[in-house]
Design an enzyme around this catalytic site. Structure first.
Site, PDB file in Angstrom:
ATOM      1  N   ARG A  68       5.288   7.628  -1.536  1.00 33.50           N
ATOM      2  CA  ARG A  68       4.753   7.174  -2.814  1.00 33.50           C
ATOM      3  C   ARG A  68       5.544   7.849  -3.931  1.00 33.50           C
ATOM      4  NH1 ARG A  68       2.498   2.400  -2.193  1.00 33.50           N
ATOM      5  NH2 ARG A  68       0.681   2.389  -0.818  1.00 33.50           N
ATOM      6  N   ALA A  80      -2.958  -1.306   3.286  1.00 34.17           N
ATOM      7  CA  ALA A  80      -3.486  -1.797   2.011  1.00 34.17           C
ATOM      8  C   ALA A  80      -2.449  -2.666   1.325  1.00 34.17           C
ATOM      9  CB  ALA A  80      -3.869  -0.619   1.102  1.00 34.17           C
ATOM     10  N   GLU A  97      -2.307  -8.104   5.085  1.00 32.25           N
ATOM     11  CA  GLU A  97      -1.751  -6.761   4.923  1.00 32.25           C
ATOM     12  C   GLU A  97      -1.857  -5.947   6.218  1.00 32.25           C
ATOM     13  OE1 GLU A  97      -0.018  -5.644   2.535  1.00 32.25           O
ATOM     14  OE2 GLU A  97      -0.358  -7.204   1.026  1.00 32.25           O
ATOM     15  N   GLU A 101       1.556  -4.439   7.908  1.00 33.28           N
ATOM     16  CA  GLU A 101       1.802  -3.000   7.914  1.00 33.28           C
ATOM     17  C   GLU A 101       1.587  -2.351   9.270  1.00 33.28           C
ATOM     18  OE1 GLU A 101      -0.203  -1.027   4.684  1.00 33.28           O
ATOM     19  OE2 GLU A 101       1.136  -1.938   3.210  1.00 33.28           O
ATOM     20  N   GLU A 146       8.129   0.239   3.136  1.00 37.05           N
ATOM     21  CA  GLU A 146       7.429  -0.120   4.372  1.00 37.05           C
ATOM     22  C   GLU A 146       8.305   0.073   5.610  1.00 37.05           C
ATOM     23  OE1 GLU A 146       5.659  -3.953   4.165  1.00 37.05           O
ATOM     24  OE2 GLU A 146       4.205  -3.378   2.634  1.00 37.05           O
TER      25      GLU A 146
END
Length: 212
Positions: A68, A80, A97, A101, A146
């Site tokens: 992040r 998320a 999602e 993910e 990702e």
């Protein structure tokens, strides 16, 4: 003020947009306060979001570690994503999602909790789902942050301990993990996956849609 007296109506008497980007906009509102003063309030418009507590048959939660940039490190989070299609049902976005993910699907969905991220300055709100009866599905080729995701299945008791110890700090992860623990401890029935969501933010998406 007694409980029967009418509450003050905070009226927005002026507004201007000072920034508009890919995932948020910043506007300055002039809001009438009790007593007649007009105060300026900064408002960050943001997409709504969904997060998923995916629980397997061994009572383990699927968690991802993801970089992040705003805080400059990787965080353990729930799968998320943003609600960037105004007409897409939130549970459908959550299913998408989860697959993207983690490569997982779920047969059983319910709403755990809704969380306003920081209502002092943003309308962002996250709906956190509980997904059960998991199975494997094809996962699209990941890209950008990702592509660096690490997936780990963490026993619920361990996840609770890691949230309370401060190791997990992502708001959706902490809220979802503790909401699941609280619902079990209190035998509280969860809402259906399509439960009403009055605080779902749509202002930013409508803004983008109006630009064509």
């Amino acid at each position: 003020m007694t409980e029967h007296e009418p509450r003050f109506d905070f009226r927005t008497v002026g507004s201007k947009t000072v920034y508009e980007g890919a995932i948020l906009a910043l506007r300055l509102d002039q809001v009438e306060m009790p007593g007649g003063r007009v105060a300026e309030r900064e408002v960050v418009e943001h997409h709504g979001a969904v997060a998923i507590v995916a629980l397997d048959a061994s009572d383990r939660i699927a968690l991802i570690e993801q970089y992040r940039h705003p805080i400059g490190r990787r965080l353990w989070e729930l799968p998320a994503g943003l609600l960037d299609e105004i007409d897409e049902p939130p549970v459908d976005a959550a299913k998408r999602e989860l697959a993207e993910e983690t490569g997982l699907a779920a047969d059983t969905w319910s709403v755990l909790v809704d969380v306003t991220a920081s209502p002092g300055f943003t309308d962002e709100c996250v709906r956190i789902f509980l997904a059960e009866n998991l199975s494997q599905v094809d996962r699209p080729e990941p890209k950008d942050e990702e592509a660096d995701i690490v997936l780990e299945f963490v026993p619920l008791d361990e996840a609770i301990a890691r949230a309370l110890s401060g190791e997990f700090v992502n708001a959706s992860a902490v809220s979802g993990i503790l909401a699941l623990a609280a619902s079990r401890a209190g035998s509280v029935a969860l809402r259906p996956a399509d439960a009403p969501w009055p605080d779902l933010p749509t202002t930013f998406e409508r803004r983008k849609k109006s630009h064509g």
